[in-house]
Design an enzyme around this catalytic site. Structure first.
Site, PDB file in Angstrom:
ATOM      1  N   GLU A 120     -90.061  -8.288   6.883  1.00  0.00           N
ATOM      2  CA  GLU A 120     -91.206  -8.203   5.973  1.00  0.00           C
ATOM      3  C   GLU A 120     -92.522  -8.402   6.705  1.00  0.00           C
ATOM      4  OE1 GLU A 120     -94.352  -9.515   3.226  1.00  0.00           O
ATOM      5  OE2 GLU A 120     -93.458 -10.640   4.895  1.00  0.00           O
TER       6      GLU A 120
ATOM      7  N   ASP B 134     -87.540 -13.555   8.037  1.00  0.00           N
ATOM      8  CA  ASP B 134     -88.300 -13.465   9.282  1.00  0.00           C
ATOM      9  C   ASP B 134     -89.619 -14.196   9.130  1.00  0.00           C
ATOM     10  OD1 ASP B 134     -89.152 -11.397   7.462  1.00  0.00           O
ATOM     11  OD2 ASP B 134     -90.267 -10.453   9.105  1.00  0.00           O
TER      12      ASP B 134
END
Length: 485
Positions: free
Chosen positions: A192, A125
């Site tokens: 994250e 991400d």
């Protein structure tokens, strides 16, 4: 008179002896002898294909927004589909467990049906791009442009480059029919950038629930630093062994409201401003100690004689060194819990006195401190009952992995084998990573095996993020070499 002469003579002797000790310690404060490293990787990645694969990964906009409900699932689905199509051998020969729909956890079974295993991790991400900065990008942030020896775009550094390097390393090792001795797990997490609640936290829970023991884990956290530390000619492979905690507090000051034409002596805004200034003038105490001291001492051995003299004699010069480090942003972040006011709120109108004013203060907690100790320090420093303190979010500093020993030496040796004559040292990650969860169950290390220079730093969550093609090749070699040990 004779007594005075005796005292002066004694003081002179003390000064001479003290000076001799300081100089001798500085002269002996040099880098340790290390055997020549002649290791070379048998893996030879295709640089062009590797760049194209990272480019394709960047073009899939797997953006993490602060609100989980804003997640564009179609983009994350598309990334998973692309990964399967691009690396079919990995998905065929490794066991895959999907956690919370989008975190990939691969198991590469080893020859030995014994524990412990190891974990490699990276996240796919990325943070959003500020639309106001689009005109400042040399290439569009999600175009994945390959130019000037670099792959450009959001995620190039943080952290799709590690995802692609890891899976490329596995793919190449599978092509050589390599099988690891012990199990290797590889996690590609999906959140994250917004706290790891559904990614690495779930990975950690999976290991706990299945009684899987890990010898160590390796995730993002630092790089090979080129020219970033003044006074050191060598590149520095900072293999970070811990990360700071995270704390956001909201300060709310109350006061008399009313019309701004007749303000009282103190308003909610004045009271809040005073509280913020007090925190600025009374930072959480800090000094060079523990892992920070080890890191700076390792680096200082490669500096000029004057700096070596200071670090070789911290018993004498530590207050001076603390002052010098504390006056720089990077040094200050390494030696103490940092204080950063980030958000302010007051009146709804420019001519209305608010009955309350608020500020959010973000702290990155040094491993010597805790959430509770920082809150206590804030309340003590402000010392005003008109200001309330509320916890928005608090995460304790991570557990600390050993900065020496078999695992650290293995990582350092591999870094040298791939990157040449680099200085290796344990370090401290000042931001948050997935490893804060991994460190609950194993010794967690934080290191991306890629070289970054000062000009690359602005790319982290910023503008013109990029990674060199040479870096990608070396990262694949690093991971492959490490997996074969």
């Amino acid at each position: 008179m004779s007594i005075l002469k005796t005292i002066i003579k004694a003081v002179g002797m003390v000064v001479v002896v003290l000076t001799a000790i300081v100089l001798i310690r500085a002269a002996m404060f040099v880098p340790p002898d290390e055997p020549e490293n002649t290791a070379s990787s048998s893996i030879q990645p295709n640089a062009k294909q590797l760049a194209q694969n990272l480019s394709a990964a960047i073009q899939i906009q797997t953006i993490s927004n602060e609100a989980v409900e804003l997640m564009d699932r179609t983009r994350f689905d598309a990334f998973g589909q692309w990964l399967r199509q691009t690396y079919p051998a990995v998905f065929k020969r490794l066991e895959l467990t999907m956690l919370n729909d989008y975190t990939f956890l691969f198991r590469w079974r080893g020859n030995k049906e014994v524990q412990p295993a190891v974990l490699f991790s990276a996240h796919y991400d990325v943070v959003p791009v500020n639309e106001d900065t689009l005109s400042q990008w040399q290439y569009p942030p999600f175009a994945g442009e390959i130019a000037d020896g670099y792959i450009w775009g959001r995620g190039a550094l943080d952290d799709k480059s590690a995802v692609i390097s890891l899976i490329e390393a596995i793919n190449l090792l599978l092509a050589k029919n390599f099988v690891p001795e012990n199990d290797i797990y590889v996690a590609f997490t999906h959140d994250e950038e917004i706290g790891s609640e559904y990614g690495s936290k779930a990975v950690t829970a999976y290991f706990q629930e299945n009684n899987i023991t890990l010898d160590w884990s390796l995730d993002e956290g630092s790089f090979v630093l080129k020219g970033i530390v003044p006074g050191v000619d060598k590149d520095i492979a900072s293999i970070n062994v811990a990360e700071k905690g995270y704390l956001t507090l909201e300060l709310v000051a109350t006061g008399q409201g009313g019309h701004s034409s007749m303000p009282p002596q103190e308003t909610a805004v004045n009271i809040l401003a005073s509280a913020i200034v007090k925190l600025k003038n009374h930072p959480v105490p800090g000094e060079l100690s523990g892992i920070s001291e080890q890191m700076y001492s390792d680096i200082a051995r490669h500096m000029d004689f004057t700096k070596r003299l200071l670090f070789a004699n911290l018993w004498l010069f530590k207050p001076l060194v603390n002052k010098v480090l504390g006056d720089t942003a990077t040094g200050n972040a390494m030696i103490r819990t940092t204080t950063a006011p980030t958000m302010l709120s007051g009146s709804v109108k420019e001519n209305v006195l608010p009955t309350s004013a608020s500020a959010k203060i973000n702290f990155r907690i040094h491993p010597r401190d805790s959430v509770d100790s920082v809150i206590a320090w804030v309340k003590q420093s402000i010392g005003d009952d008109r200001v309330s303190v509320r916890v928005i979010r608090g995460v304790e500093p991570s557990n600390m992995a050993p900065g020496s020993g078999a695992v650290f030496d293995k990582l350092a040796k591999t870094a040298k084998a791939v990157h040449g004559d680099v200085l290796t040292t344990p370090g401290l990650t000042i931001a948050a990573t997935d490893s804060r969860y991994y460190s609950e169950i194993t010794q967690s290390y934080r290191f991306n095996p890629m070289v970054i220079a000062s000009e690359d730093l602005a790319g982290f969550h910023g503008i013109n993020e990029r990674i060199s093609q040479d870096n990608m090749v070396k990262a694949v070699k690093f991971y492959a070499e490490l997996m074969q040990q």
